[in-house]
Design an enzyme around this catalytic site. Structure first.
Site, PDB file in Angstrom:
ATOM      1  N   LYS A 113     107.238  59.702 160.485  1.00 22.55           N
ATOM      2  CA  LYS A 113     106.072  59.577 161.371  1.00 22.55           C
ATOM      3  C   LYS A 113     105.976  58.184 161.976  1.00 22.55           C
ATOM      4  O   LYS A 113     105.613  58.029 163.139  1.00 22.55           O
ATOM      5  CB  LYS A 113     104.789  59.961 160.637  1.00 22.55           C
ATOM      6  CG  LYS A 113     104.760  61.462 160.308  1.00 22.55           C
ATOM      7  CD  LYS A 113     103.381  61.995 159.975  1.00 22.55           C
ATOM      8  CE  LYS A 113     103.448  63.523 159.874  1.00 22.55           C
ATOM      9  NZ  LYS A 113     102.222  64.171 159.456  1.00 22.55           N
ATOM     10  N   LYS A 197     111.198  71.845 160.374  1.00 21.00           N
ATOM     11  CA  LYS A 197     110.088  72.622 159.820  1.00 21.00           C
ATOM     12  C   LYS A 197     109.056  72.930 160.903  1.00 21.00           C
ATOM     13  O   LYS A 197     108.858  72.118 161.824  1.00 21.00           O
ATOM     14  CB  LYS A 197     109.456  71.899 158.628  1.00 21.00           C
ATOM     15  CG  LYS A 197     108.389  70.885 158.957  1.00 21.00           C
ATOM     16  CD  LYS A 197     107.466  70.596 157.751  1.00 21.00           C
ATOM     17  CE  LYS A 197     106.281  69.768 158.221  1.00 21.00           C
ATOM     18  NZ  LYS A 197     105.143  69.704 157.357  1.00 21.00           N
ATOM     19  N   LYS A 200     102.191  71.663 162.616  1.00 15.03           N
ATOM     20  CA  LYS A 200     101.042  71.673 163.540  1.00 15.03           C
ATOM     21  C   LYS A 200     101.272  70.692 164.681  1.00 15.03           C
ATOM     22  O   LYS A 200     100.885  70.926 165.805  1.00 15.03           O
ATOM     23  CB  LYS A 200      99.755  71.240 162.821  1.00 15.03           C
ATOM     24  CG  LYS A 200      99.249  72.192 161.769  1.00 15.03           C
ATOM     25  CD  LYS A 200      97.863  71.723 161.305  1.00 15.03           C
ATOM     26  CE  LYS A 200      97.662  71.823 159.810  1.00 15.03           C
ATOM     27  NZ  LYS A 200      97.982  70.607 159.055  1.00 15.03           N
TER      28      LYS A 200
HETATM   29  N1  AQP Z   1     106.825  74.767 157.841  1.00 17.97           N
HETATM   30  C1  AQP Z   1     106.250  74.864 156.654  1.00 17.97           C
HETATM   31  N2  AQP Z   1     106.733  75.717 155.718  1.00 17.97           N
HETATM   32  C2  AQP Z   1     106.146  75.834 154.503  1.00 17.97           C
HETATM   33  N3  AQP Z   1     105.036  75.147 154.141  1.00 17.97           N
HETATM   34  C3  AQP Z   1     104.518  74.295 155.043  1.00 17.97           C
HETATM   35  N4  AQP Z   1     103.446  73.473 155.009  1.00 17.97           N
HETATM   36  C4  AQP Z   1     103.342  72.822 156.195  1.00 17.97           C
HETATM   37  N5  AQP Z   1     104.331  73.204 157.013  1.00 17.97           N
HETATM   38  C5  AQP Z   1     105.087  74.106 156.332  1.00 17.97           C
HETATM   39  C6  AQP Z   1     102.523  73.345 153.893  1.00 17.97           C
HETATM   40  O1  AQP Z   1     101.219  73.502 154.412  1.00 17.97           O
HETATM   41  C7  AQP Z   1     100.329  72.624 153.762  1.00 17.97           C
HETATM   42  C8  AQP Z   1      99.622  71.822 154.857  1.00 17.97           C
HETATM   43  O2  AQP Z   1      99.639  70.502 154.672  1.00 17.97           O
HETATM   44  P1  AQP Z   1      99.005  69.439 155.642  1.00 17.97           P
HETATM   45  O3  AQP Z   1      97.947  70.016 156.501  1.00 17.97           O
HETATM   46  O4  AQP Z   1      98.623  68.297 154.784  1.00 17.97           O
HETATM   47  O5  AQP Z   1     100.119  68.960 156.615  1.00 17.97           O
HETATM   48  P2  AQP Z   1     101.647  69.078 156.700  1.00 17.97           P
HETATM   49  O6  AQP Z   1     102.354  69.437 155.463  1.00 17.97           O
HETATM   50  O7  AQP Z   1     102.147  67.815 157.343  1.00 17.97           O
HETATM   51  O8  AQP Z   1     101.681  70.319 157.695  1.00 17.97           O
HETATM   52  P3  AQP Z   1     101.896  70.271 159.212  1.00 17.97           P
HETATM   53  O9  AQP Z   1     101.578  71.606 159.757  1.00 17.97           O
HETATM   54  O10 AQP Z   1     103.261  69.750 159.520  1.00 17.97           O
HETATM   55  O11 AQP Z   1     100.773  69.269 159.728  1.00 17.97           O
HETATM   56  P4  AQP Z   1     100.891  67.939 160.581  1.00 17.97           P
HETATM   57  O12 AQP Z   1     101.661  68.333 161.800  1.00 17.97           O
HETATM   58  O13 AQP Z   1      99.474  67.578 160.872  1.00 17.97           O
HETATM   59  O14 AQP Z   1     101.609  66.915 159.780  1.00 17.97           O
HETATM   60  C9  AQP Z   1     101.146  71.831 152.758  1.00 17.97           C
HETATM   61  O15 AQP Z   1     101.042  72.450 151.499  1.00 17.97           O
HETATM   62  C10 AQP Z   1     102.543  71.960 153.284  1.00 17.97           C
HETATM   63  O16 AQP Z   1     103.512  71.868 152.279  1.00 17.97           O
END
Ligand code: AQP
Length: 336
Positions: A113, A197, A200
């Site tokens: 990031k 992966k 969001k």
């Molecule tokens: N692609 C994925 N496959 C499986 N699990 C996933 N998680 C996220 N993406 C995948 C799981 O969802 C939860 C959300 O965690 P978060 O909101 O703290 O953010 P993150 O992991 O960083 O998810 P994003 O969607 O990628 O958000 P942004 O873009 O905001 O950083 C966690 O349990 C994660 O493992």
């Protein structure tokens, strides 16, 4: 003793994406059976991306609404917003004094990031993000943390910090948490770039399925998912990442083993698989979408569930904080 489960998501989008749903939320719902579950919308984490204030408020409610719509049951589980329980920020400070600069700097999410944002766009909160996550988990004497594979390294840091606290301050200071990562859905990949992966905050929305997307949009994204130049439907993450991702999603929604699905599609075209998968995903997400809208349209009811959750969470969090602070020599506040 009943096991305690804790997990959380950031309110970084109006809709969760399919990876959040399959990799985490579906497990959260299942883990409510026979365990004490505590789930949070971690808005303090989301501040690291400097969101617009009104957007953050809206997304915080929308994220909680999706948890409830997917089956998080406030009668059985505790659901709260992180900033409503100030002990999270307090424990973060304490844990930061137990965290080495080197070990925080090794976190791949920070490296990724901060590389994207550049030095001027990288704040200290992004660096200490995993320490806040450790505080979230350790405050509740968590036994089990359901997360996707992408969070494994952060969870490892939480475990290291728990062990460090117990060795410096005495056994039983905090519980050392265990990950709960379901191998089959540990990682859902981007439909346009199936080696990355699904996220969001992906740079392009075309590879992401938002669980609140319109049915036509979901079907369109699945139909235009990147596959390969072969015509055989089989699971092979290395040479067929796109098709393998579609099979993983299919299996997760239907509960059928990937091998059975592959056998059904022998001799068929990718278009068949995509068409059927679109129907499966749209059908499964329709009730979640509908229930989410109902919660969003009743903000008072939603806020009241969140307030009750915060009250329950605070009691546990305060007890943990006082135990840790006491063992560290912080002077307890005298009762007047
Ligand atoms: N692609 C994925 N496959 C499986 N699990 C996933 N998680 C996220 N993406 C995948 C799981 O969802 C939860 C959300 O965690 P978060 O909101 O703290 O953010 P993150 O992991 O960083 O998810 P994003 O969607 O990628 O958000 P942004 O873009 O905001 O950083 C966690 O349990 C994660 O493992």
């Amino acid at each position: 003793m009943t096991q305690r489960v804790f997990s959380a998501m950031q309110p970084t989008s109006d809709s969760l994406q399919l990876g959040n749903y399959l990799g985490a939320l579906v497990q959260w719902v299942a883990l409510q059976d026979g365990r004490e579950a505590i789930y949070s919308v971690v808005d303090l984490h989301a501040l690291t991306v400097a969101p617009d204030p009104a957007t953050l408020t809206r997304r915080t409610r929308a994220t909680a609404a999706q948890f409830l719509a997917a089956g998080v049951d406030p009668q059985r589980s505790t659901l709260f917003v992180q900033s409503h329980v100030p002990q999270h920020a307090e424990l973060t400070w304490i844990l930061s004094t137990f965290t080495g600069m080197g070990e925080a700097g090794r976190m791949t999410q920070f490296k990724d990031k901060s590389a994207k944002a550049g030095q001027s766009g990288t704040n200290v909160g992004l660096f200490t993000y995993p320490v806040l996550m450790a505080a979230d988990i350790l405050l509740y004497d968590t036994d089990v943390v359901p997360v996707g594979e992408d969070q494994r390294q952060h969870l490892e840091l939480s475990r290291d910090l728990a062990q460090r606290l117990n060795s410096r301050l005495g056994e039983g200071t905090v519980t050392v948490p265990e990950p709960h990562i379901v191998k089959e859905v540990a990682k859902i990949y981007d439909l346009q770039d199936p080696t990355a992966k699904m996220s969001k905050s992906s740079s392009s929305p075309h590879g992401v399925i938002d669980i609140l997307d319109e049915p036509q949009e979901i079907a369109k994204r699945i139909r235009s998912a990147v596959t390969d130049t072969e015509t055989v439907i089989r699971f092979d993450r290395g040479s067929k990442p796109g098709v393998s991702n579609l099979l993983t999603i299919y299996s997760a929604f239907t509960g059928r083993p990937v091998d059975d699905i592959v056998a059904d599609y022998e001799g068929k075209m990718y278009g068949h698989l995509k068409g059927d998968l679109a129907d499966v995903v749209v059908g499964a997400l329709a009730p979640v979408r509908e229930a989410t809208m109902e919660w969003i349209e009743s903000p008072e009811k939603l806020d009241s569930v969140l307030a009750q959750g915060a009250a329950k969470a605070s009691v546990i969090a305060q007890a943990t904080l006082e135990r840790i602070g006491g063992r560290m020599g912080l002077l307890p506040l005298a009762h007047r």
